[in-house]
Design an enzyme around this catalytic site. Structure first.
Site: not given
Length: 572
Positions: A291, A489, A438
């Site tokens: 979330v 976060g 990559n």
């Protein structure tokens, strides 16, 4: 022999006058007169101005050396660092370095022997990348200007293609050797007669045919050493910005705009992880993986981050058991390994949204429609369905496209091939999450985001699992004009470094009065009679009333983690 004074009077032009300084200081008074004539503004550091003036006549800096080395990323896994050295005014000078983030594919619930094999493969890949940089790429890019990004990326692409062909040739030779060995060592064995099938036992119920669920596509193969391509391309871009004395985000914007400097720049809105609904979080769900909060567009980035941080702290306080200190890992969704996507659902062709609760793909669409109607502050869904459920992707976009962003992240695999093959199997969506990993090159991102912009798809720059403290991702997102940036976060140093860089860019743009206000504009999808729609298809323009209402609180974004259907399928 002429005197110093007579020689100086015979000099013609400012360059010759300035050159008198380097001829033994024999005419200091005349030198001052010459410098004053050359610099009428009479700066305090007149000799510094002279050095700057003469530097205009020096050759442009060129790459003289690449240095690759193995370093550790944010979770202690090996990754690649690339340093760029240039020859500047006849001196070798270290210009910049970049640390590549790597997208790890090691499952959290993998067996020890599997984990050990994957870690060995990763270590070998980094070692190969270091070898490529220090040997082949170091020789290949020597004497090139770091500002020639397109030329450098073209050479890197050709080198990578050559390595891919060499790998294919090696595999063919190995397969041929194995086939010969199998033919020489095979022994006759009993085989079932063709056409014979076991008869069904009397009274046994015959299973009713169910709708075929397409199996998950195999993971895109990664060539050992491919980190060297992406790392070198990004390092050259940073060197080009440094040599040009401009920020990296402006250098990227100039590359995308064909050297036309943008008058205004819009900052990408951050998607800040509030809850990570994995085993590390006290709020574990089946349906939702993450979330995230998106700050309101009417707030400055600094104000939005502060508000999200307050909400995150309050959420941590509410979810933690009484008497226990808040866990800093609440919104920590990056562990350096691919997250466990759950076991196969016991009911064929259905998603497990809660333990023991299953829904068909059609029911999933109805559930999401009801969810968005009930909670209008949810403005984005990332990977709400499996990539292979293309009909449902089309249905959910037609039903929710004008109210919500439908984003493909894990569902949008093979993005590296989109530039050359626009007919690859991608679901209908509002936009995609791009990751710099990559063999991705800066020119690839420039071209790919231009393609997405032309088709009215939004671009989101996202950080891979194996993050580093290199904040170049933020400059890439700003320079490419990404609508959102997905960093995780507000915790851990390698993420906070990126958020701080985003705040610094906002402050710089505001100071220069080149900061454009952000806005949200959803896409209204037309009803499609065909179940499949390619990303390259033209999408009709959004409706005039498609702008969302003004929000006083951060908007929610939900990422799905429904359990996958069986039959060798996985939720991508």
């Amino acid at each position: 022999m002429e005197s110093g004074g007579r020689r100086l009077r015979r000099l013609q032009g400012p360059r010759e006058e300035a050159a008198a300084y380097y001829r033994g200081h024999r005419v200091p008074q005349r030198l001052e007169e010459a410098l004053n004539a050359l610099f009428p503004q009479r700066p305090a550091d007149i000799y510094g101005e002279l050095a700057n003036y003469l530097s205009k006549f020096s050759k442009a800096p060129v790459i003289c050396k690449l240095v690759g080395r193995k370093v550790l990323d944010g979770v202690g896994q090996p990754t690649l660092e690339v340093e760029i050295y240039c020859r500047v005014k006849n001196y070798e000078k270290r210009i910049c370095s970049t640390v590549m983030s790597s997208h790890s594919q090691i499952p959290e619930n993998a067996l020890p022997e599997t984990t050990e094999a994957d870690e060995k493969e990763r270590n070998d890949s980094v070692n190969t990348a270091v070898e490529w940089v220090n040997e082949s790429l170091n020789t290949m890019l020597r004497d090139l200007k770091p500002t020639e990004q397109c030329k450098v990326d073209k050479m890197l692409g050709e080198y990578f293609t050559k390595k891919v062909e060499e790998k294919k040739e090696t595999q063919k030779q190995e397969e041929a050797a194995e086939a010969i060995l199998a033919l020489t060592s095979c022994t006759p064995s009993a085989t079932a007669l063709p056409g014979k099938k076991k008869a069904a036992k009397p009274g046994k119920k015959v299973a009713v045919a169910e709708r075929t669920i397409p199996p998950a596509e195999p993971a895109e193969s990664v060539l050992c050493g491919s980190l060297a391509i992406g790392g070198t391309s990004l390092a050259v871009a940073k060197a080009g910005a440094t040599i040009s004395r401009i920020p990296l985000y402006l250098h990227i914007a100039l590359l995308k705009g064909n050297q036309d400097s943008p008058k205004e720049i819009t900052l990408p809105l951050p998607m800040v992880t509030l809850l990570n609904c994995e085993k590390f979080s006290p709020a574990k769900l089946k349906l939702v993986k993450e979330v995230m909060l998106i700050p309101p567009v009417q707030l400055s980035l600094k104000q939005g981050i502060e508000r999200v941080l307050d909400i995150q702290k309050e959420m941590m306080r509410l979810l933690e058991p009484p008497g226990k200190a808040p866990s800093p890992q609440l919104a920590d969704s990056k562990k350096g390994r691919a997250h466990n996507t759950g076991k196969k659902a016991p009911v064929k062709g259905k998603y497990e949204i809660l333990t023991g609760t299953f829904k068909s793909p059609d029911e999933m669409v109805d559930m999401y429609v009801e969810l968005i109607n009930k909670f209008p502050f949810i403005i984005a869904l990332i990977d709400p369905l499996r990539k292979e459920d293309r009909q449902q992707w089309n249905n959910i976009c037609c039903n929710l496209g004008s109210n919500c962003y439908l984003i493909a992240e894990d569902a949008a695999t093979y993005l590296s091939k989109l530039k050359t093959d626009q007919d690859i199997n991608l679901p209908t969506c509002s936009g995609v999450v791009l990751k710099y990993i990559n063999q991705t090159k800066v020119s690839d991102l420039v071209e790919l985001t231009g393609l997405l912009d032309g088709q009215r798809h939004i671009t989101i720059l996202g950080s891979p699992d194996g993050e580093s403290s290199d904040d170049s991702l933020v400059d890439l997102a700003v320079g490419l004009g990404a609508r959102f940036i997905k960093l995780g976060g507000l915790s851990r140093g390698e993420r906070v470094t990126k958020y701080n860089r985003l705040l610094a860019i906002e402050e710089e743009l505001a100071k220069n009065r080149t900061l454009r206000e952000a806005h949200l504009e959803f896409i209204a999808f037309a009803e499609e009679s065909q179940p499949e729609k390619q990303l390259s298809d033209v999408i009709p323009p959004p409706k005039q009333d498609s702008l969302p209402p003004q929000r006083s609180q951060p908007a929610l974004q939900v990422r799905s983690l429904s359990a996958p259907p069986p039959e060798n399928s996985t939720l991508t």
